[in-house]
Design a protein around this motif. Structure first.
Motif, PDB file in Angstrom:
ATOM      1  N   CYS A  99       3.347  -0.095   5.577  1.00 14.49           N
ATOM      2  CA  CYS A  99       3.250  -1.270   4.692  1.00 14.49           C
ATOM      3  C   CYS A  99       4.619  -1.889   4.456  1.00 14.49           C
ATOM      4  CB  CYS A  99       2.621  -0.881   3.354  1.00 14.49           C
ATOM      5  SG  CYS A  99       0.886  -0.445   3.510  1.00 14.49           S
ATOM      6  N   GLY A 112       0.810  -1.209   0.000  1.00 10.01           N
ATOM      7  CA  GLY A 112       0.000   0.000   0.000  1.00 10.01           C
ATOM      8  C   GLY A 112       0.841   1.255   0.000  1.00 10.01           C
ATOM      9  N   ILE A 129      -2.033  -3.174  -9.137  1.00 10.39           N
ATOM     10  CA  ILE A 129      -2.496  -2.570  -7.888  1.00 10.39           C
ATOM     11  C   ILE A 129      -2.485  -1.061  -8.090  1.00 10.39           C
ATOM     12  CG2 ILE A 129      -1.938  -2.182  -5.457  1.00 10.39           C
ATOM     13  CD1 ILE A 129      -0.925  -5.037  -5.323  1.00 10.39           C
ATOM     14  N   GLY A 130      -3.654  -0.483  -8.300  1.00  9.03           N
ATOM     15  CA  GLY A 130      -3.769   0.956  -8.497  1.00  9.03           C
ATOM     16  C   GLY A 130      -2.952   1.487  -9.661  1.00  9.03           C
ATOM     17  N   SER A 176      -9.624  -2.184  -0.850  1.00  9.49           N
ATOM     18  CA  SER A 176      -9.090  -1.014  -1.547  1.00  9.49           C
ATOM     19  C   SER A 176     -10.160  -0.333  -2.406  1.00  9.49           C
ATOM     20  CB  SER A 176      -7.920  -1.427  -2.434  1.00  9.49           C
ATOM     21  OG  SER A 176      -8.385  -2.252  -3.492  1.00  9.49           O
ATOM     22  N   THR A 177      -9.901   0.912  -2.763  1.00 11.43           N
ATOM     23  CA  THR A 177     -10.823   1.664  -3.607  1.00 11.43           C
ATOM     24  C   THR A 177     -10.798   1.159  -5.048  1.00 11.43           C
ATOM     25  OG1 THR A 177     -10.467   3.610  -2.236  1.00 11.43           O
ATOM     26  CG2 THR A 177     -11.413   3.990  -4.412  1.00 11.43           C
ATOM     27  N   VAL A 187      -3.222   3.889  -5.412  1.00 17.70           N
ATOM     28  CA  VAL A 187      -2.970   2.809  -4.457  1.00 17.70           C
ATOM     29  C   VAL A 187      -3.509   3.244  -3.100  1.00 17.70           C
ATOM     30  CG1 VAL A 187      -1.186   1.449  -3.292  1.00 17.70           C
ATOM     31  CG2 VAL A 187      -0.915   2.033  -5.707  1.00 17.70           C
ATOM     32  N   SER A 188      -4.332   2.393  -2.487  1.00 14.77           N
ATOM     33  CA  SER A 188      -4.878   2.695  -1.155  1.00 14.77           C
ATOM     34  C   SER A 188      -3.779   2.597  -0.101  1.00 14.77           C
ATOM     35  CB  SER A 188      -6.004   1.715  -0.817  1.00 14.77           C
ATOM     36  OG  SER A 188      -7.085   1.872  -1.707  1.00 14.77           O
ATOM     37  N   ARG A 189      -4.037   3.200   1.067  1.00 11.95           N
ATOM     38  CA  ARG A 189      -3.024   3.142   2.143  1.00 11.95           C
ATOM     39  C   ARG A 189      -2.678   1.706   2.505  1.00 11.95           C
ATOM     40  NH1 ARG A 189      -5.915   7.980   4.835  1.00 11.95           N
ATOM     41  NH2 ARG A 189      -7.540   6.462   4.583  1.00 11.95           N
ATOM     42  N   ARG A 190      -3.676   0.853   2.645  1.00  8.53           N
ATOM     43  CA  ARG A 190      -3.484  -0.602   2.855  1.00  8.53           C
ATOM     44  C   ARG A 190      -4.288  -1.276   1.760  1.00  8.53           C
ATOM     45  NH1 ARG A 190      -2.034  -3.261   7.330  1.00  8.53           N
ATOM     46  NH2 ARG A 190      -3.864  -4.595   7.188  1.00  8.53           N
ATOM     47  N   HIS A 191      -3.663  -1.522   0.649  1.00  8.33           N
ATOM     48  CA  HIS A 191      -4.360  -1.953  -0.561  1.00  8.33           C
ATOM     49  C   HIS A 191      -4.577  -3.470  -0.614  1.00  8.33           C
ATOM     50  CE1 HIS A 191      -5.426  -0.529  -4.714  1.00  8.33           C
ATOM     51  NE2 HIS A 191      -5.488  -1.849  -4.873  1.00  8.33           N
ATOM     52  N   ASP A 242      -7.297  -8.611  -1.553  1.00  3.69           N
ATOM     53  CA  ASP A 242      -7.644  -7.191  -1.548  1.00  3.69           C
ATOM     54  C   ASP A 242      -8.093  -6.830  -0.134  1.00  3.69           C
ATOM     55  OD1 ASP A 242      -8.727  -4.643  -1.887  1.00  3.69           O
ATOM     56  OD2 ASP A 242      -9.665  -5.150  -3.793  1.00  3.69           O
TER      57      ASP A 242
END
Length: 134
Positions: free
Chosen positions: A64, A59, A118-119, A94-95, A73-77, A91
């Motif tokens: 992380c 993330g 990932i993002g 994540s957004t 990328v989310s903070r904790r993806h 997952d």
């Protein structure tokens, strides 16, 4: 069943199977295993992240294990887990989700050369398993 097949079964003991416990089999045929994630084809710096048997969180956050600075990328993806001799990616809500070989996944087993997104950051899962004699 014919008489001939019955005689073969009795003589060769085809109807008995011996179970080999997992730990015992591992002692008979040792396996070395190495796995890592490689960042490829993105604005992120290229890098190789060795995976072990403990969970690796991916993330944007500094906490992380594998940090990716991309905005999507989310903070904790996501997390990579090692369970029953296999690596899985999950997952973490994540957004933008996690894609493995172009398919959005919540949790899946990783195989050698799987392409992970990932993002917008592209990673390749590499795994090397080798049997070696004692």
């Amino acid at each position: 069943m014919s008489k001939k097949v019955e005689n073969l079964r009795d003589r060769n003991h085809f109807d008995t199977t011996e179970e080999i416990p997992k730990g015992q089999f591992a002692d008979i045929v040792p396996l070395s295993q190495r796995a890592y994630l490689e960042i490829t084809g993105s604005k992120e710096r290229d890098g190789i992240f060795e995976l072990g048997e403990r969970e690796a969180v991916i993330g944007r956050s500094e906490e992380c294990d594998i940090q990716l600075g991309a905005q999507n990328v989310s903070r904790r993806h996501a997390a990579v887990l090692f369970r029953q001799e296999e690596y899985l990616i999950e997952d973490l809500g994540s957004t933008n989700g996690v894609l493995v070989n172009g398919i959005k996944v919540v949790k899946c087993v990783l195989r050698n050369n799987d392409q992970i997104d990932i993002g917008g950051v592209k990673l390749v899962f590499n795994e090397d398993k080798r049997l070696h004699k004692k």
